[in-house]
Design a protein around this motif. Structure first.
Motif, PDB file in Angstrom:
ATOM      1  N   THR A  79       0.849  -1.190   0.000  1.00 38.75           N
ATOM      2  CA  THR A  79       0.000   0.000   0.000  1.00 38.75           C
ATOM      3  C   THR A  79       0.882   1.236   0.000  1.00 38.75           C
ATOM      4  O   THR A  79       2.103   1.147   0.091  1.00 38.75           O
ATOM      5  CB  THR A  79      -0.974  -0.016   1.205  1.00 38.75           C
ATOM      6  N   GLY A  80       0.248   2.378  -0.086  1.00 41.38           N
ATOM      7  CA  GLY A  80       0.987   3.628  -0.140  1.00 41.38           C
ATOM      8  C   GLY A  80       1.263   4.218   1.227  1.00 41.38           C
ATOM      9  O   GLY A  80       0.862   3.677   2.262  1.00 41.38           O
ATOM     10  N   THR A  81       1.949   5.352   1.210  1.00 39.05           N
ATOM     11  CA  THR A  81       2.311   6.045   2.439  1.00 39.05           C
ATOM     12  C   THR A  81       1.659   7.420   2.549  1.00 39.05           C
ATOM     13  O   THR A  81       1.836   8.103   3.552  1.00 39.05           O
ATOM     14  CB  THR A  81       3.848   6.215   2.520  1.00 39.05           C
ATOM     15  N   ALA A  82       0.934   7.833   1.519  1.00 36.65           N
ATOM     16  CA  ALA A  82       0.313   9.164   1.494  1.00 36.65           C
ATOM     17  C   ALA A  82      -0.880   9.225   2.450  1.00 36.65           C
ATOM     18  O   ALA A  82      -1.452   8.187   2.812  1.00 36.65           O
ATOM     19  CB  ALA A  82      -0.146   9.491   0.071  1.00 36.65           C
ATOM     20  N   PRO A  83      -1.286  10.425   2.867  1.00 35.10           N
ATOM     21  CA  PRO A  83      -2.456  10.559   3.736  1.00 35.10           C
ATOM     22  C   PRO A  83      -3.706   9.868   3.175  1.00 35.10           C
ATOM     23  O   PRO A  83      -4.525   9.363   3.944  1.00 35.10           O
ATOM     24  CB  PRO A  83      -2.656  12.080   3.826  1.00 35.10           C
ATOM     25  N   LEU A  84      -3.828   9.807   1.868  1.00 33.99           N
ATOM     26  CA  LEU A  84      -4.936   9.113   1.222  1.00 33.99           C
ATOM     27  C   LEU A  84      -5.068   7.666   1.706  1.00 33.99           C
ATOM     28  O   LEU A  84      -6.165   7.114   1.782  1.00 33.99           O
ATOM     29  CB  LEU A  84      -4.703   9.127  -0.301  1.00 33.99           C
ATOM     30  N   HIS A  85      -3.958   7.049   2.058  1.00 24.61           N
ATOM     31  CA  HIS A  85      -3.945   5.638   2.437  1.00 24.61           C
ATOM     32  C   HIS A  85      -4.213   5.388   3.917  1.00 24.61           C
ATOM     33  O   HIS A  85      -4.359   4.235   4.329  1.00 24.61           O
ATOM     34  CB  HIS A  85      -2.596   5.015   2.050  1.00 24.61           C
ATOM     35  N   GLU A  86      -4.258   6.431   4.744  1.00 25.75           N
ATOM     36  CA  GLU A  86      -4.378   6.245   6.188  1.00 25.75           C
ATOM     37  C   GLU A  86      -5.592   5.424   6.613  1.00 25.75           C
ATOM     38  O   GLU A  86      -5.458   4.538   7.463  1.00 25.75           O
ATOM     39  CB  GLU A  86      -4.330   7.589   6.905  1.00 25.75           C
ATOM     40  N   PRO A  87      -6.795   5.649   6.048  1.00 25.53           N
ATOM     41  CA  PRO A  87      -7.921   4.797   6.467  1.00 25.53           C
ATOM     42  C   PRO A  87      -7.688   3.321   6.153  1.00 25.53           C
ATOM     43  O   PRO A  87      -7.988   2.448   6.979  1.00 25.53           O
ATOM     44  CB  PRO A  87      -9.108   5.352   5.676  1.00 25.53           C
ATOM     45  N   ALA A  88      -7.134   3.023   4.980  1.00 26.48           N
ATOM     46  CA  ALA A  88      -6.863   1.629   4.618  1.00 26.48           C
ATOM     47  C   ALA A  88      -5.804   1.032   5.538  1.00 26.48           C
ATOM     48  O   ALA A  88      -5.951  -0.114   5.993  1.00 26.48           O
ATOM     49  CB  ALA A  88      -6.427   1.537   3.158  1.00 26.48           C
ATOM     50  N   ILE A  89      -4.766   1.793   5.829  1.00 24.79           N
ATOM     51  CA  ILE A  89      -3.709   1.294   6.711  1.00 24.79           C
ATOM     52  C   ILE A  89      -4.285   0.963   8.086  1.00 24.79           C
ATOM     53  O   ILE A  89      -3.951  -0.058   8.688  1.00 24.79           O
ATOM     54  CB  ILE A  89      -2.551   2.309   6.799  1.00 24.79           C
ATOM     55  N   GLY A  90      -5.176   1.810   8.582  1.00 24.12           N
ATOM     56  CA  GLY A  90      -5.836   1.529   9.859  1.00 24.12           C
ATOM     57  C   GLY A  90      -6.629   0.230   9.802  1.00 24.12           C
ATOM     58  O   GLY A  90      -6.581  -0.578  10.736  1.00 24.12           O
ATOM     59  N   LEU A  91      -7.338   0.010   8.711  1.00 29.07           N
ATOM     60  CA  LEU A  91      -8.085  -1.238   8.536  1.00 29.07           C
ATOM     61  C   LEU A  91      -7.149  -2.433   8.517  1.00 29.07           C
ATOM     62  O   LEU A  91      -7.406  -3.452   9.171  1.00 29.07           O
ATOM     63  CB  LEU A  91      -8.900  -1.187   7.235  1.00 29.07           C
ATOM     64  N   TYR A  92      -6.049  -2.316   7.791  1.00 26.68           N
ATOM     65  CA  TYR A  92      -5.095  -3.425   7.714  1.00 26.68           C
ATOM     66  C   TYR A  92      -4.528  -3.743   9.094  1.00 26.68           C
ATOM     67  O   TYR A  92      -4.438  -4.902   9.480  1.00 26.68           O
ATOM     68  CB  TYR A  92      -3.958  -3.107   6.741  1.00 26.68           C
ATOM     69  N   ARG A  93      -4.168  -2.725   9.851  1.00 21.00           N
ATOM     70  CA  ARG A  93      -3.609  -2.961  11.189  1.00 21.00           C
ATOM     71  C   ARG A  93      -4.648  -3.583  12.124  1.00 21.00           C
ATOM     72  O   ARG A  93      -4.337  -4.492  12.885  1.00 21.00           O
ATOM     73  CB  ARG A  93      -3.059  -1.671  11.766  1.00 21.00           C
ATOM     74  N   ARG A  94      -5.886  -3.092  12.058  1.00 20.97           N
ATOM     75  CA  ARG A  94      -6.950  -3.672  12.893  1.00 20.97           C
ATOM     76  C   ARG A  94      -7.220  -5.127  12.504  1.00 20.97           C
ATOM     77  O   ARG A  94      -7.694  -5.910  13.322  1.00 20.97           O
ATOM     78  CB  ARG A  94      -8.245  -2.853  12.778  1.00 20.97           C
ATOM     79  N   SER A  95      -6.895  -5.488  11.268  1.00 20.46           N
ATOM     80  CA  SER A  95      -7.074  -6.867  10.791  1.00 20.46           C
ATOM     81  C   SER A  95      -5.899  -7.757  11.166  1.00 20.46           C
ATOM     82  O   SER A  95      -5.932  -8.954  10.893  1.00 20.46           O
ATOM     83  CB  SER A  95      -7.259  -6.876   9.273  1.00 20.46           C
ATOM     84  N   GLY A  96      -4.853  -7.169  11.752  1.00 16.59           N
ATOM     85  CA  GLY A  96      -3.713  -7.950  12.209  1.00 16.59           C
ATOM     86  C   GLY A  96      -2.477  -7.869  11.333  1.00 16.59           C
ATOM     87  O   GLY A  96      -1.468  -8.509  11.631  1.00 16.59           O
ATOM     88  N   PHE A  97      -2.516  -7.111  10.266  1.00 14.21           N
ATOM     89  CA  PHE A  97      -1.339  -6.957   9.408  1.00 14.21           C
ATOM     90  C   PHE A  97      -0.269  -6.147  10.137  1.00 14.21           C
ATOM     91  O   PHE A  97      -0.581  -5.204  10.875  1.00 14.21           O
ATOM     92  CB  PHE A  97      -1.693  -6.232   8.103  1.00 14.21           C
ATOM     93  N   VAL A  98       0.979  -6.533   9.915  1.00 16.72           N
ATOM     94  CA  VAL A  98       2.128  -5.819  10.466  1.00 16.72           C
ATOM     95  C   VAL A  98       3.096  -5.513   9.328  1.00 16.72           C
ATOM     96  O   VAL A  98       3.081  -6.169   8.282  1.00 16.72           O
ATOM     97  CB  VAL A  98       2.851  -6.649  11.563  1.00 16.72           C
ATOM     98  N   ASN A  99       3.940  -4.527   9.545  1.00 13.80           N
ATOM     99  CA  ASN A  99       4.917  -4.152   8.522  1.00 13.80           C
ATOM    100  C   ASN A  99       5.878  -5.296   8.254  1.00 13.80           C
ATOM    101  O   ASN A  99       6.201  -6.077   9.154  1.00 13.80           O
ATOM    102  CB  ASN A  99       5.699  -2.913   8.957  1.00 13.80           C
TER     103      ASN A  99
END
Length: 150
Positions: A110-130
């Motif tokens: 995924t991206g790093t821009a502010p546009l991606h913040e909601p998706a990144i939050g979803l991924y983290r809540r789903s258990g994804f890690v860097n």
């Protein structure tokens, strides 16, 4: 909400897919790796759409990477469906499918821009890690990589 396997080249998908690709390419340029309809139609990719009654609410895809590995591809909620739980429903569907297929790990880029913040939050809540770059991806300041152990 109804989630069904679908054709990424279908006319009812084209507008949302075009919006998705245009938005990502506008923010990420050459570092946008989202697949177009032909890429999402590849035999190693399964594509689903989410519907609220007769309105397309979003889409997601799962790419088989081989050896018990999968990749979440092209998740997108329609602008009218943002904040309605469509992203969560699609993510849950993709994770359940990956588990059913016996995948050990599920990756995403995924991206790093502010546009991606909601998706990144979803991924983290789903258990994804860097994690480090995977498959053929190359790291850049515009991309980040995540993994979920299944």
């Amino acid at each position: 909400m109804n989630i069904r396997q679908d054709d990424p080249a279908a006319p009812h998908v084209s507008g949302l897919l075009a919006f998705h690709l245009e938005e990502l390419r506008g923010v990420m340029g050459e570092h946008a790796f989202a697949l177009d309809a032909s890429g999402l139609s590849s035999p190693d990719v399964t594509f689903w759409t989410a519907w609220r009654e007769d309105e397309l609410a979003g889409f997601a895809a799962l790419k088989h990477l081989g050896a018990g590995l999968g990749e979440v591809k092209s998740m997108r909620a329609a602008p009218s469906a943002r904040g309605s739980g469509v992203g969560r429903a699609l993510m849950d569907h993709v994770i359940a499918e990956a588990r059913q297929r016996g995948y050990r790990e599920l990756y995403l880029e995924t991206g790093t821009a502010p546009l991606h913040e909601p998706a990144i939050g979803l991924y983290r809540r789903s258990g994804f890690v860097n994690c480090a770059a995977f498959a053929d991806y190359q790291p850049s300041p515009h991309n980040q990589f995540m993994v979920l152990a299944l």
